[in-house]
Design an enzyme around this catalytic site. Structure first.
Site, PDB file in Angstrom:
ATOM      1  N   GLU A  92      30.198  31.018  44.491  1.00  0.00           N
ATOM      2  CA  GLU A  92      30.329  30.425  43.170  1.00  0.00           C
ATOM      3  C   GLU A  92      31.420  29.438  43.099  1.00  0.00           C
ATOM      4  OE1 GLU A  92      27.777  33.626  40.596  1.00  0.00           O
ATOM      5  OE2 GLU A  92      29.929  33.616  40.343  1.00  0.00           O
ATOM      6  N   CYS A 105      37.177  25.085  39.777  1.00  0.00           N
ATOM      7  CA  CYS A 105      37.868  26.257  40.371  1.00  0.00           C
ATOM      8  C   CYS A 105      36.911  26.599  41.661  1.00  0.00           C
ATOM      9  CB  CYS A 105      37.497  27.272  39.090  1.00  0.00           C
ATOM     10  SG  CYS A 105      38.237  28.810  39.225  1.00  0.00           S
ATOM     11  N   CYS A 112      36.024  38.844  48.686  1.00  0.00           N
ATOM     12  CA  CYS A 112      37.278  38.843  48.917  1.00  0.00           C
ATOM     13  C   CYS A 112      37.739  40.180  49.552  1.00  0.00           C
ATOM     14  CB  CYS A 112      37.985  38.548  47.631  1.00  0.00           C
ATOM     15  SG  CYS A 112      40.044  38.785  48.005  1.00  0.00           S
ATOM     16  N   CYS A 116      41.002  44.005  44.301  1.00  0.00           N
ATOM     17  CA  CYS A 116      41.700  44.060  43.029  1.00  0.00           C
ATOM     18  C   CYS A 116      40.884  44.969  41.892  1.00  0.00           C
ATOM     19  CB  CYS A 116      42.295  42.771  42.432  1.00  0.00           C
ATOM     20  SG  CYS A 116      43.435  42.020  43.721  1.00  0.00           S
ATOM     21  N   CYS A 119      38.716  42.920  39.185  1.00  0.00           N
ATOM     22  CA  CYS A 119      38.096  41.725  39.648  1.00  0.00           C
ATOM     23  C   CYS A 119      36.687  41.889  40.183  1.00  0.00           C
ATOM     24  CB  CYS A 119      38.976  40.890  40.913  1.00  0.00           C
ATOM     25  SG  CYS A 119      38.315  39.398  41.248  1.00  0.00           S
ATOM     26  N   CYS A 333      37.842  33.759  34.805  1.00  0.00           N
ATOM     27  CA  CYS A 333      38.377  34.254  35.992  1.00  0.00           C
ATOM     28  C   CYS A 333      37.794  35.571  36.493  1.00  0.00           C
ATOM     29  CB  CYS A 333      39.812  34.412  35.648  1.00  0.00           C
ATOM     30  SG  CYS A 333      40.781  32.828  35.490  1.00  0.00           S
TER      31      CYS A 333
HETATM   32  N1  SAH Z   1      42.657  35.369  45.318  1.00  0.00           N
HETATM   33  C1  SAH Z   1      43.448  34.796  44.383  1.00  0.00           C
HETATM   34  C2  SAH Z   1      42.608  33.373  44.045  1.00  0.00           C
HETATM   35  C3  SAH Z   1      41.380  33.910  43.163  1.00  0.00           C
HETATM   36  S1  SAH Z   1      41.433  34.827  41.623  1.00  0.00           S
HETATM   37  C4  SAH Z   1      44.344  35.311  43.487  1.00  0.00           C
HETATM   38  O1  SAH Z   1      44.111  36.529  43.000  1.00  0.00           O
HETATM   39  O2  SAH Z   1      44.978  34.818  43.103  1.00  0.00           O
HETATM   40  C5  SAH Z   1      41.874  33.715  40.298  1.00  0.00           C
HETATM   41  C6  SAH Z   1      42.464  34.685  39.209  1.00  0.00           C
HETATM   42  O3  SAH Z   1      41.381  35.174  38.372  1.00  0.00           O
HETATM   43  C7  SAH Z   1      43.777  35.585  39.624  1.00  0.00           C
HETATM   44  O4  SAH Z   1      44.889  35.407  39.045  1.00  0.00           O
HETATM   45  C8  SAH Z   1      42.926  36.985  39.364  1.00  0.00           C
HETATM   46  O5  SAH Z   1      43.938  37.877  39.114  1.00  0.00           O
HETATM   47  C9  SAH Z   1      42.254  36.467  38.101  1.00  0.00           C
HETATM   48  N2  SAH Z   1      41.199  37.538  37.549  1.00  0.00           N
HETATM   49  C10 SAH Z   1      40.415  38.394  38.201  1.00  0.00           C
HETATM   50  N3  SAH Z   1      39.842  39.183  37.771  1.00  0.00           N
HETATM   51  C11 SAH Z   1      39.741  38.518  36.370  1.00  0.00           C
HETATM   52  C12 SAH Z   1      39.381  39.243  35.120  1.00  0.00           C
HETATM   53  N4  SAH Z   1      38.090  40.145  35.129  1.00  0.00           N
HETATM   54  N5  SAH Z   1      39.821  38.761  33.981  1.00  0.00           N
HETATM   55  C13 SAH Z   1      40.664  37.734  34.103  1.00  0.00           C
HETATM   56  N6  SAH Z   1      41.137  37.224  35.193  1.00  0.00           N
HETATM   57  C14 SAH Z   1      40.775  37.781  36.496  1.00  0.00           C
HETATM   58 FE1  SF4 Z   2      40.418  38.855  45.731  1.00  0.00          FE
HETATM   59 FE2  SF4 Z   2      40.018  38.979  43.136  1.00  0.00          FE
HETATM   60 FE3  SF4 Z   2      42.057  40.090  43.916  1.00  0.00          FE
HETATM   61 FE4  SF4 Z   2      42.037  37.243  43.953  1.00  0.00          FE
HETATM   62  S1  SF4 Z   2      41.994  38.777  42.033  1.00  0.00           S
HETATM   63  S2  SF4 Z   2      42.811  38.586  45.412  1.00  0.00           S
HETATM   64  S3  SF4 Z   2      39.720  37.032  44.416  1.00  0.00           S
HETATM   65  S4  SF4 Z   2      40.020  40.605  44.674  1.00  0.00           S
END
Ligand code: SAH
Ligand code: SF4
Length: 355
Positions: A92, A105, A112, A116, A119, A333
């Protein structure tokens, strides 16, 4: 295997052309320039090359874009695209329109591996790395679909760019190159979860992009719980890598900090964050957490968000609260998965926007 035009820098394209074709070199320049001018993935449209040459080029190079499998539009104008790649894998991307700007974006991996806790992408697991042309292809496919030129690209879709460093870097060079997308490095951003050794290597690579770091907590025990990768690269190691990066590049970095009620939004968390950022040219983007079905966090209310930002200010750390876009279509995000799982929306082209 064919080379993809969207994964090559002009010099690389020219040297493959020289090797494979007996035509003069200016033909290669004409084809490339016309391709980026028109952004039409159809060999027939590349009329600067004679028909016969076009046919031969098509045997060596491909120019197709990822297929749009679905798209949705949010009440605030944000659009989410689901792309199907050549092997059927889906990713996406999100387009955010703002006055005079179109930000994409884009994803650097399908899924991934970092898992996390907050996420949606992390929950779905890892499928595969994307090639650079699949990253640049997301942007060009959106440009074609909306008939606009994208002004900003951020690697904040699915995936961790520094775990796919070569192809992600290549995509940024192509976004930036004036004979390709021609986007200024100030309008390109690489976001990382904090792969410290790869951060250390960034200055040497001279990637034309700003750096954003997903911090989310400056307390090791909290950060480890939220982001398992933090155990592998603890905060002191990350800070040393960031100092190395800022010393060598003179670039300011952005810390992304999701606010989770009762988890990382206390006064002690603000102090830890200000302490971590001390000595680094940095500012903080505060992101109230976007809900993800099945994950049990709560975003703090507006007052708590403002209070946290205020505390950072008092501690001398600049912070702003990111206005969330597209959460009604799960395009904000961290809400990206491998499928648009709700209804299809009628897509409307904004008035008056042309190439
Ligand atoms: N993997 C990289 C880039 C993609 S994630 C990273 O983690 O930086 C892009 C951003 O969205 C990151 O800062 C991530 O922590 C944030 N993000 C992930 N899940 C989210 C959520 N549910 N609400 C708000 N931000 C989120
Ligand atoms: Fe991966 Fe989501 Fe963590 Fe970014 S925030 S490193 S996309 S699991």
């Amino acid at each position: 295997m064919k080379h993809h035009l969207l994964g090559l820098l002009p010099g690389e394209f020219a040297s493959i052309f020289k090797e494979r074709f007996s035509e003069p070199g200016y033909r290669a320049s004409q084809v490339l320039d016309q391709f980026y001018k028109q952004r039409d993935p159809d060999w027939e449209s590349l009329t600067s090359a004679p028909k016969g040459l076009r046919r031969e080029l098509a045997e060596v190079f491909s120019i197709e874009l990822p297929a749009i499998a679905d798209k949705r539009v949010s009440a605030d104008g944000t659009r989410k695209y689901l792309f199907r790649l050549v092997d059927g894998v889906k990713v996406e991307s999100v387009l955010i329109p703002e006055e005079g700007r179109y930000t994409v974006c884009f994803s650097t991996q399908a899924g991934c591996a970092l898992g996390c806790r907050f996420c949606a992408t992390g929950r779905g697991g890892f499928k595969r790395n994307l090639a650079a042309y699949e990253m640049t292809g997301q942007v060009m496919a959106i440009e074609r679909d909306l008939m606009v030129r994208v002004s900003n690209c951020v690697a904040m879709g699915q995936g961790e760019p520094l775990l796919n460093p070569e192809e992600s870097a290549r995509a940024f060079f192509i976004f930036n190159h004036k004979r390709c997308f021609g986007i200024s490095s100030r309008r390109l951003t690489l976001s990382t979860a904090g792969i410290a050794p790869a951060v250390r290597e960034l200055p040497g690579k001279k990637i034309p992009a700003r750096l954003a770091v997903s911090l989310h907590s400056a307390r090791q025990e909290v950060r480890e719980k939220l982001m398992p990768i933090a155990a592998r690269h603890p905060l002191p190691e990350l800070k040393a890598a960031l100092r190395h990066y800022t010393d060598l590049t003179n670039n300011r970095i952005t810390f992304e900090y999701i606010l989770l009620s009762g988890v990382n939004d206390s006064p002690a968390d603000a102090r830890a964050l200000a302490g971590f950022a001390r000595g680094l040219p940095a500012f903080v983007n505060l992101i109230p957490w976007n809900r993800v079905a099945g994950i049990d966090f709560e975003p703090p209310d507006e007052r708590a968000v403002k209070a946290f930002a205020g505390r950072l200010g008092e501690l001398g750390l600049e912070a702003c609260v990111r206005k969330e876009k597209g959460s009604d279509i799960a395009a904000a995000c961290g809400q990206l998965t491998q499928q648009c799982d709700t209804e299809y929306n009628i897509f409307q082209r904004p008035d008056g926007e042309t190439w």
